[in-house]
Structure formats: C-alpha cells, structure tokens
Design a protein around this motif. Structure first.
Motif, PDB file in Angstrom:
ATOM      1  N   VAL A  82      -0.157   7.141   2.723  1.00  0.00           N
ATOM      2  CA  VAL A  82      -1.306   7.835   2.476  1.00  0.00           C
ATOM      3  C   VAL A  82      -1.271   9.129   3.080  1.00  0.00           C
ATOM      4  O   VAL A  82      -0.637   9.230   4.326  1.00  0.00           O
TER       5      VAL A  82
ATOM      6  N   THR B 120       0.821  -1.225   0.141  1.00  0.00           N
ATOM      7  CA  THR B 120       0.054  -0.129  -0.070  1.00  0.00           C
ATOM      8  C   THR B 120       1.017   1.255   0.042  1.00  0.00           C
ATOM      9  O   THR B 120       1.614   1.541   0.852  1.00  0.00           O
TER      10      THR B 120
ATOM     11  N   ALA C 262      -1.005   6.269  -6.288  1.00  0.00           N
ATOM     12  CA  ALA C 262      -0.001   6.498  -5.349  1.00  0.00           C
ATOM     13  C   ALA C 262      -0.053   8.145  -5.156  1.00  0.00           C
ATOM     14  O   ALA C 262       0.241   8.754  -4.024  1.00  0.00           O
TER      15      ALA C 262
ATOM     16  N   GLY D 131      -2.421   3.303   7.177  1.00  0.00           N
ATOM     17  CA  GLY D 131      -1.220   3.542   6.280  1.00  0.00           C
ATOM     18  C   GLY D 131      -0.873   5.126   6.250  1.00  0.00           C
ATOM     19  O   GLY D 131      -0.181   5.664   5.258  1.00  0.00           O
TER      20      GLY D 131
ATOM     21  N   SER E  67      -6.665   2.946   4.047  1.00  0.00           N
ATOM     22  CA  SER E  67      -5.762   1.975   3.352  1.00  0.00           C
ATOM     23  C   SER E  67      -6.255   1.291   2.242  1.00  0.00           C
ATOM     24  O   SER E  67      -5.480   0.528   1.447  1.00  0.00           O
ATOM     25  N   ARG E  68      -7.445   1.213   1.965  1.00  0.00           N
ATOM     26  CA  ARG E  68      -8.359   0.622   0.745  1.00  0.00           C
ATOM     27  C   ARG E  68      -8.282   1.341  -0.439  1.00  0.00           C
ATOM     28  O   ARG E  68      -8.659   1.027  -1.454  1.00  0.00           O
TER      29      ARG E  68
ATOM     30  N   ALA F 230      -6.181   3.088  -2.515  1.00  0.00           N
ATOM     31  CA  ALA F 230      -5.434   2.846  -3.648  1.00  0.00           C
ATOM     32  C   ALA F 230      -5.634   1.872  -4.442  1.00  0.00           C
ATOM     33  O   ALA F 230      -5.781   1.725  -5.687  1.00  0.00           O
ATOM     34  N   GLY F 231      -5.811   0.645  -3.575  1.00  0.00           N
ATOM     35  CA  GLY F 231      -6.084  -0.675  -4.354  1.00  0.00           C
ATOM     36  C   GLY F 231      -7.421  -0.541  -5.102  1.00  0.00           C
ATOM     37  O   GLY F 231      -7.477  -1.033  -6.132  1.00  0.00           O
TER      38      GLY F 231
ATOM     39  N   GLU G 241      -0.700   2.125 -10.677  1.00  0.00           N
ATOM     40  CA  GLU G 241      -0.349   2.206  -9.415  1.00  0.00           C
ATOM     41  C   GLU G 241       0.470   3.310  -9.111  1.00  0.00           C
ATOM     42  O   GLU G 241       0.143   4.053  -8.057  1.00  0.00           O
TER      43      GLU G 241
END
Length: 326
Positions: free
Chosen positions: A5, A2, A305, A26, A287-288, A290-291, A301
């Motif tokens: 953030v 990850t 980011a 994160g 934390s979720r 970006a994915g 990616e």
C-alpha cells in the motif's frame, strides 16, 4: 497476500504509534507533509526534525529520496517516508530554492495551497489566473530536479495549465472527482481526463469533508474508487487519504489559517460532511482496501494492487528522476 500500500498524502503529526499503524496497514510508503504555510527556514526546521524522528525510529521507517529507497524499505519491512510540502511557500520567491530543498530531501510540492500565490490559483479563490510565468519556471525546475508536482489544492485552470506544461506526469495527491461529490477541493472530470492522458495519478481522499457519503464505509469508498476508474482508467487512480489522526486544534488551526487571517477558517469542512470515516481512523485500515476491491467490486488482483500502491510506485520512478529534456 495483501499487496503493498502507498498513501500519496498524509498530514501528520507523527510518532511511533503512527508508524506502527502504517506497518499494520501494509503501507510501504507514505508522503508526509512538512509545510503548509511555512517559509524556508521553518521548512528546514521541519526537515531537520524529520531526520531526527526517522533516526529515532529507524526500525520502522526510512526517509526515501528515490524509488530505490522505497523498494529497500519494503524489502526490510519498514515504511518509506516521502517528504512533501502542501504549498510552495518554502521557496520565498526564489527559483533556486527548488534544488536546495530537493537536496534536503523534499520530493513532492504543491504549487498552491488555500490561497492564490505567485505560482497560480487556489481552488478556494473566486478567480484562478492559471499557472503564472513564475509558476511555469517552478514546474520546469521541479521536473529538472526530480520533484513531483502536486496540484491538489489548485484551481482548475492552474491544474490544467500545469498538467500541460509539465514535461513529466504530475499528481493530484488527495482529492476526489467533483462529479461524485461537489466540493471546491475536488476535481472536474475534464481535468481528470487530461491528467490521465498525460499519465498522471489521482490519489483519492478518505477525508469525509471532500468525500461526503463515499467516506462512510469501506464499501462506499471502494465504490468511489470503481467509479473513478471508469472515468480515468485503473492506471491513474490511487490512494491519498489526507489522514491526520494525531492532529488537534493547534494543528488544524495552522493548516486552515496560517498567519494570513484572524477570522474563522474551516478549510475543507463546509459544514456538510458526513461523520467518519469509522473504517479508517488510522492507516491500519488500509490493509482491507485491496481485498474489498476484488471481492465486491470486480477488480482483478493486479488492478487492485495498482490502485493501492502500484500506480504511485510507477509515477515515483519517473517523477523522482531528474528530467534533462527540453
């Protein structure tokens, strides 16, 4: 893995549990609000309290004065806390207090909050005079000191004036495009394009009152991210949650009413907001993001980011350095 953030604006209050939620999400850096209506002495009290709080929980957080401190916190597995004010009320009409508060650790300041003031107009007023003469002096002084100009609650004319007047990029730390959700706190597309042209950053808010249906689920909020990127470019879109998971009636009452009214003030809540967001009851849910952007919304990616942290980190590198130019 990850990506780091960064949350461009939170309201607080804070305790160890909130710091642990930041780590779980994160979050390598978060801007914490130390003033809404506070005067100079009250803001100094808040800054002193933050120094004590950071000392008591030094295993989890450190107070950041520059971009290097943020990188040090990241390397040490801690969260950097940037101290900011959602109003210029701590200045009490004194230009020199910009540098005083900078020396005490303040790194972000909104020119206006929910009312017009001597610096410019608020988004909630019927008229916006634009950036005043004093406001121009304050922007210039903030540039020179290395303090980020925040226009989140300002009126559109004041926002555009400050974007044009500032010698370094500015931010709207916690708002959304008004074309996606029509609310006084949100920002006109023309202003957002001007912000992007001057290399500024918009922190998209998760607060349901100003995100509407886009706050309901993580997918809904990521859809707003994607549409805002189409409008501004991926380099200029970031996160500014406006989270306040530990705030209660006393805190919200102060945020909305200060000392200026005895009447009901609902702040951004105009009675039309969707409930939630259940996906982000605290910072751990970040934390979720970006994915989800990469898996369902076509972000690379590197692009994801940039949105979740990189764009703030780049802006802080510039804004937290003293600007000595004309």
């Amino acid at each position: 893995m990850t990506p780091p953030v960064v949350d461009g604006l939170q309201c607080g209050p804070y305790d160890r549990e909130v710091f642990e939620q930041l780590r779980a999400g994160g979050v390598v850096c978060a801007t914490a609000t130390v003033a809404f209506w506070e005067d100079a002495v009250e803001t100094m009290d808040a800054l002193a309290a933050w120094h004590d709080l950071a000392t008591d929980h030094a295993d989890l957080v450190l107070l950041a004065r520059d971009a290097a401190d943020i990188q040090r916190a990241r390397a040490e597995g801690r969260t950097a806390i940037v101290l900011g004010a959602q109003n210029a009320s701590p200045l009490q009409g004194r230009l020199g207090f910009v540098r005083h508060f900078h020396a005490m650790g303040l790194r972000v300041m909104q020119l206006t909050y929910n009312n017009n003031n001597e610096f410019g107009g608020s988004c909630y007023e019927d008229s916006d005079p634009g950036l005043t003469r004093f406001g121009r002096e304050v922007v210039r002084e903030m540039n020179a000191a290395g303090m980020l100009v925040d226009l989140s609650h300002s009126g559109e004319r004041t926002r555009r004036d400050a974007i044009d007047h500032s010698a370094v990029p500015v931010a709207i730390t916690h708002a959304n495009p008004r074309s996606l959700y029509d609310h006084p706190r949100n920002v006109a597309d023309t202003t957002l394009k001007s912000l992007a042209e001057r290399d500024g950053v918009l922190g998209l808010a998760t607060y349901a009152s100003i995100a509407g249906r886009y706050a309901a689920t993580l997918d809904d909020w990521c859809a707003m991210v994607a549409r805002t990127v189409e409008l501004m470019g991926v380099r200029h879109v970031a996160i500014g949650t406006d989270l306040s998971p530990k705030a209660g009636p006393a805190e919200f009452g102060w945020m909305r009413k200060g000392r200026w009214t005895r009447g009901e003030q609902r702040g951004a809540d105009l009675g039309t907001a969707a409930a939630g967001p259940e996906w982000l009851t605290d910072a751990a849910g970040l934390s979720r993001v970006a994915g989800r952007l990469t898996e369902r919304f076509g972000f690379t990616e590197a692009e994801a980011a940039a949105v979740v942290g990189g764009n703030w980190l780049r802006l802080y590198e510039t804004a937290f350095r003293p600007h000595t130019g004309d």
